[in-house]
Motif scaffolding. Sequence first.
Motif, PDB file in Angstrom:
ATOM      1  N   MET A  16     -10.974 -11.004  32.390  1.00 25.77           N
ATOM      2  CA  MET A  16     -10.881 -10.585  33.374  1.00 25.77           C
ATOM      3  C   MET A  16     -10.099  -8.886  32.859  1.00 25.77           C
ATOM      4  O   MET A  16      -9.696  -8.801  32.621  1.00 25.77           O
ATOM      5  N   GLU A  17     -10.826  -8.351  33.459  1.00 23.55           N
ATOM      6  CA  GLU A  17     -10.482  -6.282  33.898  1.00 23.55           C
ATOM      7  C   GLU A  17     -10.063  -6.099  34.335  1.00 23.55           C
ATOM      8  O   GLU A  17     -10.803  -6.510  35.889  1.00 23.55           O
ATOM      9  N   TYR A  18      -8.393  -5.863  35.210  1.00 23.16           N
ATOM     10  CA  TYR A  18      -7.922  -5.342  36.123  1.00 23.16           C
ATOM     11  C   TYR A  18      -7.537  -3.841  36.575  1.00 23.16           C
ATOM     12  O   TYR A  18      -7.610  -3.240  34.880  1.00 23.16           O
ATOM     13  N   PRO A  19      -7.736  -3.009  36.909  1.00 27.28           N
ATOM     14  CA  PRO A  19      -7.708  -3.409  38.658  1.00 27.28           C
ATOM     15  C   PRO A  19      -8.887  -4.102  39.001  1.00 27.28           C
ATOM     16  O   PRO A  19     -10.541  -3.909  38.589  1.00 27.28           O
ATOM     17  N   ALA A  20      -9.098  -5.078  39.435  1.00 30.69           N
ATOM     18  CA  ALA A  20     -10.708  -6.148  39.984  1.00 30.69           C
ATOM     19  C   ALA A  20     -10.553  -5.618  41.753  1.00 30.69           C
ATOM     20  O   ALA A  20      -9.391  -6.223  42.040  1.00 30.69           O
ATOM     21  N   SER A  21     -11.716  -6.285  42.307  1.00 24.24           N
ATOM     22  CA  SER A  21     -11.681  -6.323  43.736  1.00 24.24           C
ATOM     23  C   SER A  21     -11.710  -7.848  43.881  1.00 24.24           C
ATOM     24  O   SER A  21     -11.639  -8.682  43.005  1.00 24.24           O
ATOM     25  N   LYS A  22     -11.197  -8.495  45.058  1.00 24.04           N
ATOM     26  CA  LYS A  22     -11.494  -9.795  45.552  1.00 24.04           C
ATOM     27  C   LYS A  22     -12.979 -10.454  45.118  1.00 24.04           C
ATOM     28  O   LYS A  22     -13.826 -11.197  44.286  1.00 24.04           O
ATOM     29  N   GLN A  23     -14.223  -9.413  45.262  1.00 27.13           N
ATOM     30  CA  GLN A  23     -15.474  -9.877  44.716  1.00 27.13           C
ATOM     31  C   GLN A  23     -15.951  -9.746  42.684  1.00 27.13           C
ATOM     32  O   GLN A  23     -16.039 -10.845  42.873  1.00 27.13           O
ATOM     33  N   ASP A  24     -14.859  -9.328  42.230  1.00 28.29           N
ATOM     34  CA  ASP A  24     -14.841  -9.435  40.789  1.00 28.29           C
ATOM     35  C   ASP A  24     -14.527 -10.051  40.269  1.00 28.29           C
ATOM     36  O   ASP A  24     -15.174 -10.751  39.611  1.00 28.29           O
ATOM     37  N   LEU A  42     -10.501 -18.727  45.908  1.00 24.66           N
ATOM     38  CA  LEU A  42     -10.636 -17.601  45.240  1.00 24.66           C
ATOM     39  C   LEU A  42     -10.997 -16.372  46.890  1.00 24.66           C
ATOM     40  O   LEU A  42     -11.078 -15.660  46.709  1.00 24.66           O
ATOM     41  N   GLU A  43     -12.425 -17.180  47.136  1.00 24.80           N
ATOM     42  CA  GLU A  43     -12.803 -17.079  48.526  1.00 24.80           C
ATOM     43  C   GLU A  43     -11.841 -16.487  50.026  1.00 24.80           C
ATOM     44  O   GLU A  43     -11.904 -16.048  50.456  1.00 24.80           O
ATOM     45  N   GLN A  44     -10.593 -17.416  49.821  1.00 24.86           N
ATOM     46  CA  GLN A  44      -9.609 -16.982  50.681  1.00 24.86           C
ATOM     47  C   GLN A  44      -8.392 -15.862  50.557  1.00 24.86           C
ATOM     48  O   GLN A  44      -7.273 -15.450  51.582  1.00 24.86           O
ATOM     49  N   MET A  45      -8.736 -16.023  49.276  1.00 21.50           N
ATOM     50  CA  MET A  45      -7.701 -14.443  49.122  1.00 21.50           C
ATOM     51  C   MET A  45      -8.015 -13.579  49.948  1.00 21.50           C
ATOM     52  O   MET A  45      -9.024 -12.863  50.279  1.00 21.50           O
ATOM     53  N   PRO A  46      -6.565 -12.481  49.910  1.00 14.81           N
ATOM     54  CA  PRO A  46      -7.103 -11.314  50.988  1.00 14.81           C
ATOM     55  C   PRO A  46      -8.024 -10.212  49.708  1.00 14.81           C
ATOM     56  O   PRO A  46      -8.221  -9.923  48.973  1.00 14.81           O
ATOM     57  N   ASP A  47      -8.990  -9.307  51.188  1.00 14.81           N
ATOM     58  CA  ASP A  47      -9.483  -8.382  50.256  1.00 14.81           C
ATOM     59  C   ASP A  47      -9.683  -7.372  50.158  1.00 14.81           C
ATOM     60  O   ASP A  47      -8.967  -6.359  50.412  1.00 14.81           O
ATOM     61  N   GLN A  48      -8.732  -7.339  48.196  1.00 14.85           N
ATOM     62  CA  GLN A  48      -7.635  -6.234  48.044  1.00 14.85           C
ATOM     63  C   GLN A  48      -7.897  -5.938  46.763  1.00 14.85           C
ATOM     64  O   GLN A  48      -8.872  -6.730  46.171  1.00 14.85           O
ATOM     65  N   GLU A  49      -7.861  -5.050  45.992  1.00 11.37           N
ATOM     66  CA  GLU A  49      -7.747  -4.853  44.428  1.00 11.37           C
ATOM     67  C   GLU A  49      -6.434  -5.347  43.982  1.00 11.37           C
ATOM     68  O   GLU A  49      -5.473  -5.357  44.446  1.00 11.37           O
ATOM     69  N   PHE A  50      -6.873  -6.232  43.054  1.00  7.87           N
ATOM     70  CA  PHE A  50      -6.087  -6.727  42.354  1.00  7.87           C
ATOM     71  C   PHE A  50      -5.196  -6.248  40.978  1.00  7.87           C
ATOM     72  O   PHE A  50      -6.312  -6.032  40.169  1.00  7.87           O
ATOM     73  N   GLU A  51      -4.765  -6.134  40.440  1.00  4.67           N
ATOM     74  CA  GLU A  51      -3.712  -4.995  39.856  1.00  4.67           C
ATOM     75  C   GLU A  51      -4.114  -5.781  38.299  1.00  4.67           C
ATOM     76  O   GLU A  51      -3.604  -5.223  37.403  1.00  4.67           O
ATOM     77  N   THR A  52      -3.183  -7.429  38.351  1.00  7.82           N
ATOM     78  CA  THR A  52      -2.875  -7.763  37.300  1.00  7.82           C
ATOM     79  C   THR A  52      -3.192  -9.156  37.630  1.00  7.82           C
ATOM     80  O   THR A  52      -3.249 -10.003  39.344  1.00  7.82           O
ATOM     81  N   PRO A  53      -2.955 -10.485  36.399  1.00 11.19           N
ATOM     82  CA  PRO A  53      -3.734 -11.668  36.516  1.00 11.19           C
ATOM     83  C   PRO A  53      -2.579 -12.189  37.441  1.00 11.19           C
ATOM     84  O   PRO A  53      -2.997 -13.116  39.215  1.00 11.19           O
ATOM     85  N   ALA A  54      -1.103 -11.213  37.749  1.00  9.46           N
ATOM     86  CA  ALA A  54      -0.589 -12.086  38.542  1.00  9.46           C
ATOM     87  C   ALA A  54      -0.262 -12.070  39.927  1.00  9.46           C
ATOM     88  O   ALA A  54      -0.290 -12.457  40.607  1.00  9.46           O
ATOM     89  N   ASP A  55      -1.220 -11.033  40.337  1.00 16.94           N
ATOM     90  CA  ASP A  55      -1.407 -10.528  41.589  1.00 16.94           C
ATOM     91  C   ASP A  55      -2.548 -11.500  42.316  1.00 16.94           C
ATOM     92  O   ASP A  55      -2.620 -12.070  43.413  1.00 16.94           O
ATOM     93  N   VAL A  56      -3.051 -11.937  41.478  1.00 12.08           N
ATOM     94  CA  VAL A  56      -4.149 -13.091  41.716  1.00 12.08           C
ATOM     95  C   VAL A  56      -3.423 -14.462  41.905  1.00 12.08           C
ATOM     96  O   VAL A  56      -3.537 -15.324  43.189  1.00 12.08           O
ATOM     97  N   SER A  57      -2.248 -14.615  40.873  1.00 14.23           N
ATOM     98  CA  SER A  57      -1.930 -15.863  41.111  1.00 14.23           C
ATOM     99  C   SER A  57      -0.314 -15.552  42.743  1.00 14.23           C
ATOM    100  O   SER A  57      -1.087 -16.785  43.546  1.00 14.23           O
TER     101      SER A  57
END
Length: 64
Positions: A16-24, A42-57
């Motif tokens: 996955m390339e970051y930053p990435a949106s929730k949809q990405d 993943l659909e329940q995550m906030p609708d935001q940009e994620f800078e790193t895999p840690a942000d997604v976690s």
Amino acid sequence: MATVNPIQVQKFLKGMEYPASKQDVLDHAKQQGADENVCSTLEQMPDQEFETPADVSKAIGQID
């Protein structure tokens, strides 16, 4: 619905390339073969940009 482990989710975000949106993030996970449980988490995550895999976690960890 069973809760998914953030480590399980990261398996589907390999490359996955970051930053990435929730949809990405969701689209990439689906392309990598993520199951319905992972996608619905993943659909329940906030609708935001994620800078790193840690942000997604972190976002997954905050889902009730």
